[in-house]
Design an enzyme around this catalytic site. Sequence first.
Site, PDB file in Angstrom:
ATOM      1  N   LYS A  32       0.768  -1.213  -0.040  1.00  0.00           N
ATOM      2  CA  LYS A  32      -0.075   0.006   0.068  1.00  0.00           C
ATOM      3  C   LYS A  32       0.665   1.118  -0.147  1.00  0.00           C
ATOM      4  CE  LYS A  32      -1.337   2.274   3.337  1.00  0.00           C
ATOM      5  NZ  LYS A  32      -2.127   2.888   4.628  1.00  0.00           N
ATOM      6  N   ASP A  66      -6.346   1.189   0.897  1.00  0.00           N
ATOM      7  CA  ASP A  66      -6.329   1.579   2.500  1.00  0.00           C
ATOM      8  C   ASP A  66      -7.767   1.134   2.637  1.00  0.00           C
ATOM      9  OD1 ASP A  66      -8.181   3.660   1.554  1.00  0.00           O
ATOM     10  OD2 ASP A  66      -6.966   5.115   2.869  1.00  0.00           O
TER      11      ASP A  66
END
Length: 218
Positions: free
Chosen positions: A121, A139
């Site tokens: 991420k 996220d």
Amino acid sequence: MKKKERFELFIDYFSRHMPEAETELEYQDPYELAVATILSAQCTDKRVNMITPAFFGKFPDAESLAKAETGEVFELIKSCSYPNNKAKNLIGMAKALTERYDGVVPAEVKELQTIPGIGRKTANVIASVIYKVPVLAVDTHVFRVSARIGLSTNARTPLQTELQLTRYIPEDKIPMAHHWLILHGRYVCQARKPKCEQCGVTEICKYYQKVIASDKQN
């Protein structure tokens, strides 16, 4: 509604109503974004932006941070979540940058993921925001909103969500779509009580059609 059409309407709406979406993390260069993104894990951008001015005042670059002691980093970031682990990761990241990349944050996602504290991420955030690489960071907001609207289907992991999203979003829109989904999730499609009355994509939203529309009929 077919998935392709759902994506087309989603992209059209946000392209018109949020054409300049960007991260709310405050940074001046790739190093600062890397630090801020590591700090933002399970922590709000607002909190991170309160921490980073003093942090960058003391550690303005990877070289200075690489020489830091864990305790002094901890003192600067202790108001964020998991400060012990993040302090170690930040120093580890700085050492990796100075030892392997002359202090320069690399653009390749695979290279970024070899750096302490930088998972998929975070790597995708840095690559897309700084270098405009067509990768999409997932996220909690992106994961939730994608499922609610119906952009992702039965995705159990962030990676599954990412792969489904990037399959239908044009490459030139992928970095922007990340911010569209985050900001929509942060201010409109909130976790506990989504503000459907303020939402501009209810016509394509599976959640709205199943829950809100049915409630109105009853």
